[in-house]
Design a protein around this motif. Structure first.
Motif, mmCIF file in Angstrom:
data_model
loop_
_atom_site.group_PDB
_atom_site.id
_atom_site.type_symbol
_atom_site.label_atom_id
_atom_site.label_comp_id
_atom_site.label_asym_id
_atom_site.label_seq_id
_atom_site.Cartn_x
_atom_site.Cartn_y
_atom_site.Cartn_z
ATOM 1 N N VAL A 2 0.881 -1.145 -0.117
ATOM 2 C CA VAL A 2 -0.018 0.043 0.179
ATOM 3 C C VAL A 2 0.917 1.260 -0.068
ATOM 4 O O VAL A 2 0.392 2.157 -0.711
ATOM 5 N N ASN A 3 1.936 1.193 0.815
ATOM 6 C CA ASN A 3 2.921 2.295 0.761
ATOM 7 C C ASN A 3 3.452 2.651 -0.754
ATOM 8 O O ASN A 3 3.649 3.644 -1.129
ATOM 9 N N TYR A 4 3.694 1.471 -1.503
ATOM 10 C CA TYR A 4 4.083 1.711 -2.753
ATOM 11 C C TYR A 4 3.353 2.562 -3.693
ATOM 12 O O TYR A 4 3.692 3.196 -4.311
ATOM 13 N N LEU A 5 2.084 2.129 -3.593
ATOM 14 C CA LEU A 5 0.896 2.905 -4.242
ATOM 15 C C LEU A 5 0.920 4.285 -3.590
ATOM 16 O O LEU A 5 0.823 5.339 -4.463
ATOM 17 N N HIS A 6 0.891 4.578 -2.402
ATOM 18 C CA HIS A 6 0.854 5.801 -1.828
ATOM 19 C C HIS A 6 1.888 6.914 -2.391
ATOM 20 O O HIS A 6 1.975 8.102 -2.767
ATOM 21 N N MET A 66 -5.777 3.565 5.086
ATOM 22 C CA MET A 66 -5.498 3.070 6.369
ATOM 23 C C MET A 66 -6.695 2.808 7.256
ATOM 24 O O MET A 66 -6.415 1.791 8.100
ATOM 25 N N ARG A 67 -7.701 3.112 7.320
ATOM 26 C CA ARG A 67 -8.858 2.550 8.048
ATOM 27 C C ARG A 67 -9.266 1.397 7.456
ATOM 28 O O ARG A 67 -9.426 0.365 8.433
ATOM 29 N N CYS A 68 -9.180 0.917 6.085
ATOM 30 C CA CYS A 68 -9.493 -0.353 5.652
ATOM 31 C C CYS A 68 -8.482 -1.328 6.146
ATOM 32 O O CYS A 68 -8.698 -2.426 6.314
ATOM 33 N N LEU A 120 -4.143 -0.515 16.472
ATOM 34 C CA LEU A 120 -5.610 -0.630 15.853
ATOM 35 C C LEU A 120 -6.391 0.685 16.032
ATOM 36 O O LEU A 120 -6.900 1.282 15.189
ATOM 37 N N SER A 121 -5.983 1.485 17.177
ATOM 38 C CA SER A 121 -6.659 2.694 17.532
ATOM 39 C C SER A 121 -6.175 3.869 16.586
ATOM 40 O O SER A 121 -6.734 4.742 16.084
ATOM 41 N N LEU A 122 -4.850 3.816 16.183
ATOM 42 C CA LEU A 122 -4.204 4.744 15.136
ATOM 43 C C LEU A 122 -4.875 4.397 13.533
ATOM 44 O O LEU A 122 -5.013 5.315 13.130
ATOM 45 N N LEU A 123 -4.845 2.967 13.557
ATOM 46 C CA LEU A 123 -5.452 2.767 12.045
ATOM 47 C C LEU A 123 -6.939 3.276 11.982
ATOM 48 O O LEU A 123 -7.479 3.554 10.708
ATOM 49 N N ARG A 171 -4.717 9.288 11.746
ATOM 50 C CA ARG A 171 -4.467 8.037 11.440
ATOM 51 C C ARG A 171 -3.034 7.932 11.086
ATOM 52 O O ARG A 171 -2.327 8.948 10.676
ATOM 53 N N ILE A 172 -2.555 6.653 11.392
ATOM 54 C CA ILE A 172 -0.867 6.483 11.154
ATOM 55 C C ILE A 172 -0.824 6.367 9.612
ATOM 56 O O ILE A 172 -1.666 5.711 8.894
ATOM 57 N N SER A 173 0.610 6.502 9.137
ATOM 58 C CA SER A 173 0.753 6.413 7.847
ATOM 59 C C SER A 173 1.409 4.989 7.866
ATOM 60 O O SER A 173 1.589 4.234 8.704
ATOM 61 N N CYS A 174 1.709 4.373 6.338
ATOM 62 C CA CYS A 174 1.890 3.012 6.295
ATOM 63 C C CYS A 174 3.603 3.011 6.791
ATOM 64 O O CYS A 174 3.822 1.961 7.537
ATOM 65 N N LEU A 175 4.504 3.822 6.568
ATOM 66 C CA LEU A 175 5.721 3.792 7.137
ATOM 67 C C LEU A 175 5.900 4.014 8.466
ATOM 68 O O LEU A 175 6.749 3.308 9.128
ATOM 69 N N ASP A 176 4.897 4.905 9.276
ATOM 70 C CA ASP A 176 4.915 4.570 10.915
ATOM 71 C C ASP A 176 4.506 3.278 11.324
ATOM 72 O O ASP A 176 4.762 2.867 12.401
#
Length: 676
Positions: free
Chosen positions: A248-252, A310-312, A380-383, A391-396
Motif C-alpha cells: 500500500v505504501n508503494y501505491l501511496h 489506512m482505515r481499511c 488498531l486505534s491509530l488505524l 491516522r497512522i501512515s504506512c511507514l510509521d
C-alpha cells in the motif's frame, strides 16, 4: 469451460453450474465466446479527442445504438493508451474447466482461468485469469488497471511483488448484447485472504504455503520458529501486515490510493510469498488532472485518501487478529461502535464484553493485542482513528512495536510509553488481586502517568474531560467484605462518572457519579447473588482552572512528608534520573510540582433508589447507604473531595482527592447496548 459470476448477463443456465468439494467451480458445458475475436489492426482510429468525449458519454447513453458506439470508441481509446501491455487473441489461450472460488468477480464480470498456449510467448504454459468485463463501469475499471500499470512501470519489481500483474487485454467487438473486453492478469493462488481465514486449519495451511523458515521470520524481527499457537499466529499476522503495508505504501508513494482494500481483494502468492493487493481497477489519483500537486485542496485530498486506505487496513488487521469478526453480526457491532463516534481507544472494552463471554480460557485475539503492553490495541486505534489527520501512515505503522519482532530494537515514542503504562495498570486492576505488591505497582504506574501527562493545559481538559468514565482503581483505603459482618450485604457494581460541559464559553462542568449495587435479603449470602437492585446518583457542579500539584520533599531532620498514600516520590526521582528515562522525559530533574487541573465544587445533590421491598424500610435504606460509604471511595460518594485532575487523554483519567488518593478511570463508550 468454466466461469464464476453472478449478475444480469446470463451465459449459461443455472443447472449447468456445479460446485466441487474442492475450491473450484466446474462447468462441463462449453462456452462459445471465441467468435468475438478481433484482429489487432481492426477498427483503429487516430482521433484522440473522440476518445476523451466517448468516455464521458458512455455512462449517459440510453439507446442500444449509442451504447454500441461508445463501446467501440472505448476500444479505440484502450488501444491508444495501452501500448505498454499485450493485446491478446482468444486463440492464444486454453480455457480451463474450473475457476477458483477465491477469484469471484462482480455482477458485471465473468471470470475464467486459462493457460497461454502460444509457444512464441514468454508466458507459454503460464496460468492466467481472463476477466470478461461487460458494463461500461466494468470496462472503465479494466482500463484504469492498465493505466495504473503504465504509471507504476518505473518500479516494475515492486509492482510484480505487490499487485496482481496486468498482462494485457482482449478487445471484443459489439454483439447483440453489447460489446465487452477481457482483462488478462496473473494467477496468484486459488484463495483470497478471506477464504484463507475461513478455513478451520488456516494457520497450519498458510504456514506451509508460505514455507516459513528462519530466514523468513528474521524479516519481521523474530528469533524463533514454531512455538505456541498464539505466538505462531502473531508471527504470521506480522508478516502479512508488513507485506500489505509495503504494497500500500508503494501505491501511496506513486500518488495513488487503492480505495478497495478488503479481504476479498487481497491474495497471497505461493510462488514469491508476497501479498497481492488486487488489480487496482479503482485506484484513485491524489491529484486531479491538470491541478497543482502542492495546492491545499490536493493536500487535503491526498490526506483523506490515505486515511481511507489506512482505515481499511485497520479492518483487515482486526479481522486477522480476532477471527470472530468474520461473523457479519459481530463485525456489524464493531463497525457500529466506530460509526457512532466512539473513540477507538475504547475498543478493548467493547471486544472484551463481546468476546470474553464465550472464552473461558481467554480469547487468542485479545491475548495477541494485549502483548507488549497493549501495542496491538494502540496500532488498531491509530488505524481506525476518528479524525483522518490522526491516522497512522504506512511507514510509521511498519515501525510500530506490534509489527516488529523481539530482535529489532524499536525506540518507542512517548505516546506508546504512556499507552503501555495505562494498559498495564488496566490489566492489573482487572485481576482484582489487590495485595501490597499489586497496590504498589498500580500506584507507581499512576505516578508515572501523571509525570507524562500530555494535556496539562485547562483547554485540553475542557476538551477531553467531558464523557462517561468508569472507575478502575483507587489508591486509597480498601474495605472489602471478607473479614466483616455488615448489617446489610451489598454488592457494588460499576461506578461511573459522567462529565458534561455546561457551556462552550465557560469552564463550568457538571459531574454525575452513578453507583449501581445489589442488596442481598437475609443474614447469609445466597447462592444467587442477583438480589434487589439499587442506584445512587451524586450530582455536583465544578469550575475548572489551572493549578499545580506539589511534591513535598523529605526532610532528614523530621519524618517523611508525602502527598498521598503511595509515597513513591523517591522511587520516581531515581527512575526519571536514570539513563533510560532521561532521554524521553520532558524535564532534566525531578520537579517539585506539576501542572494540574484544579476543580472547585459547588452544591451536591444525592439521590438513592431501591427496589421493593427495601424502599419501604427507612432503617434498611440507612444501613445500605452506610455500607456503600464504607466500600466505595469517599471521592465518588462526596464529589466535593475531588480537588484536581492530574492526567487525561482519550482513554484514561486520573483524579486526586483531598487526602491525596488517586482515582483511575477509563473512558466508557456511551451506548452499552452495542455489545449486547
Amino acid at each position: 469451460m468454466a466461469l464464476y459470476r453472478t449478475g444480469p448477463y446470463p451465459i449459461l443456465e443455472s443447472n449447468s453450474l456445479a460446485y466441487s468439494h474442492r475450491n473450484l467451480f466446474v462447468l462441463p458445458v462449453p462456452l462459445h465466446f471465441a467468435r468475438h475475436r478481433q484482429s489487432s489492426n481492426e477498427g483503429k482510429r487516430k482521433h484522440k479527442g473522440l476518445c476523451s468525449s466517448s468516455l464521458h458519454g458512455a455512462a449517459s447513453a440510453s439507446s442500444m445504438e449509442s451504447h454500441q458506439e461508445d463501446l467501440s470508441t472505448f476500444s479505440v481509446c484502450l488501444e491508444e493508451e495501452a501500448d505498454h501491455v499485450v493485446r491478446f487473441k482468444m486463440s492464444d489461450f486454453k480455457v480451463l474447466d474450473h475457476v477458483s472460488i477465491g477469484l469471484g468477480g462482480r455482477a458485471d464480470e465473468v471470470v475464467f482461468e486459462g493457460e497461454v498456449k502460444d509457444s512464441g510467448s514468454p508466458l507459454y504454459n503460464t496460468r492466467v485469469i481472463l476477466r470478461q468485463l461487460y458494463s461500461t463501469q466494468a470496462q472503465r475499471r479494466g482500463k484504469r488497471a492498465i493505466e495504473v500499470l503504465k504509471k507504476l512501470v518505473r518500479r516494475k519489481l515492486l509492482y510484480h511483488s505487490y499487485s496482481m500483474q496486468v498482462l494485457g487485454y482482449i478487445s471484443l467487438p459489439a454483439s447483440g448484447d453489447g460489446g465487452s473486453f477481457i482483462l488478462v492478469h496473473g494467477y496468484h493462488g486459488s484463495f483470497s485472504l478471506r477464504h484463507w481465514l475461513q478455513q478451520s486449519d488456516w494457520l497450519q495451511t498458510l504456514e506451509a504455503t508460505l514455507a516459513l523458515d528462519e530466514e523468513s521470520v528474521r524479516k519481521v524481527g523474530e528469533d524463533t520458529t514454531g512455538g505456541p499457537a498464539i505466538s505462531r499466529q502473531l508471527r504470521l499476522i506480522r508478516m502479512l501486515m508488513r507485506d500489505l503495508l509495503i504494497g500500500v505504501n508503494y501505491l501511496h508513494s506513486h500518488g495513488l490510493a487503492h480505495t478497495e482494500l478488503r479481504l476479498e481483494n487481497v491474495h497471497i502468492s505461493p510462488i514469491d510469498r508476497h501479498i497481492k493487493v488486487g488489480i487496482l481497477g479503482n485506484a484513485a489519483d491524489f491529484c486531479e488532472d491538470g491541478s497543482n500537486s502542492g495546492s491545499m485542496e490536493n493536500m487535503d485530498r491526498r490526506q483523506m485518501m490515505i486515511a481511507f486506505d489506512m482505515r481499511c487496513m485497520g479492518f483487515i488487521m482486526a479481522k486477522m487478529v480476532m477471527g470472530e469478526l468474520m461473523d457479519p453480526l459481530i463485525f456489524a457491532k464493531f463497525k457500529l461502535f466506530l460509526t457512532k463516534g466512539n473513540d477507538p481507544s475504547c475498543l478493548r472494552q467493547l471486544m472484551l464484553e463481546i468476546l470474553g463471554r464465550n472464552s473461558p480460557n481467554g480469547n487468542a485475539g485479545l491475548q495477541m493485542l494485549d502483548r507488549n503492553w497493549g501495542a496491538g490495541w494502540h496500532l488498531l486505534s491509530l488505524l481506525l482513528a476518528t479524525k483522518p489527520s490522526q491516522r497512522i501512515s504506512c511507514l510509521d505503522a511498519l515501525r510500530h512495536p506490534f509489527l516488529c519482532g523481539p530482535r529489532w530494537r524499536v525506540v518507542p515514542s512517548m505516546d506508546i510509553i504512556r499507552w503501555g503504562l495505562g494498559c498495564t495498570a488496566m490489566r492489573i486492576s482487572e485481576e482484582y488481586i489487590y495485595r501490597q505488591p499489586q497496590r504498589s505497582r498500580l500506584a507507581h504506574f499512576i505516578d508515572l502517568l501523571e509525570m507524562l501527562n500530555p494535556n496539562p493545559k485547562p483547554k485540553n481538559w475542557l476538551e477531553l474531560l467531558p464523557g462517561k468514565w468508569r472507575l478502575l482503581y483507587c489508591t486509597g483505603k480498601h474495605v472489602g467484605l471478607t473479614l466483616r459482618q455488615p448489617a446489610v450485604r451489598v454488592l457494588v457494581g460499576d461506578l461511573h462518572l459522567s462529565v458534561k460541559r455546561e457551556s462552550k464559553l465557560k469552564s463550568n462542568l457538571s459531574f454525575v457519579s452513578d453507583i449501581g449495587f445489589s442488596v442481598m435479603i437475609g443474614q447469609d449470602w445466597p447462592h444467587d447473588k442477583a438480589g434487589k437492585r439499587g442506584r445512587v446518583q451524586v450530582n455536583s457542579s465544578f469550575t475548572l482552572r489551572a493549578g499545580r500539584r506539589l511534591y513535598l520533599k523529605q526532610d532528614n531532620t523530621s519524618e517523611k512528608l508525602s502527598f498521598g498514600p503511595s509515597g513513591n516520590e523517591e522511587a520516581l526521582a531515581q527512575k526519571f534520573t536514570s539513563k533510560k528515562w532521561r532521554k524521553i522525559t520532558p524535564f532534566k530533574e525531578f520537579p517539585s510540582s506539576l501542572p494540574a487541573a484544579k476543580l472547585a465544587s459547588g452544591n451536591i445533590d444525592v439521590t438513592m433508589n431501591l427496589d421493593d421491598p427495601l424502599n419501604q424500610n427507612i432503617d434498611t435504606a440507612k444501613n445500605v447507604l452506610q455500607e456503600l460509604r464504607t466500600q466505595i471511595p469517599p471521592e465518588i460518594f462526596d464529589l466535593s473531595k475531588v480537588v484536581c485532575g492530574t492526567y487525561v487523554d482519550s482513554r484514561l483519567l486520573v483524579l486526586r482527592g483531598v487526602n491525596g488518593s488517586a482515582l483511575l478511570f477509563t473512558r466508557s463508550f456511551a451506548d452499552s447496548d452495542i455489545s449486547s
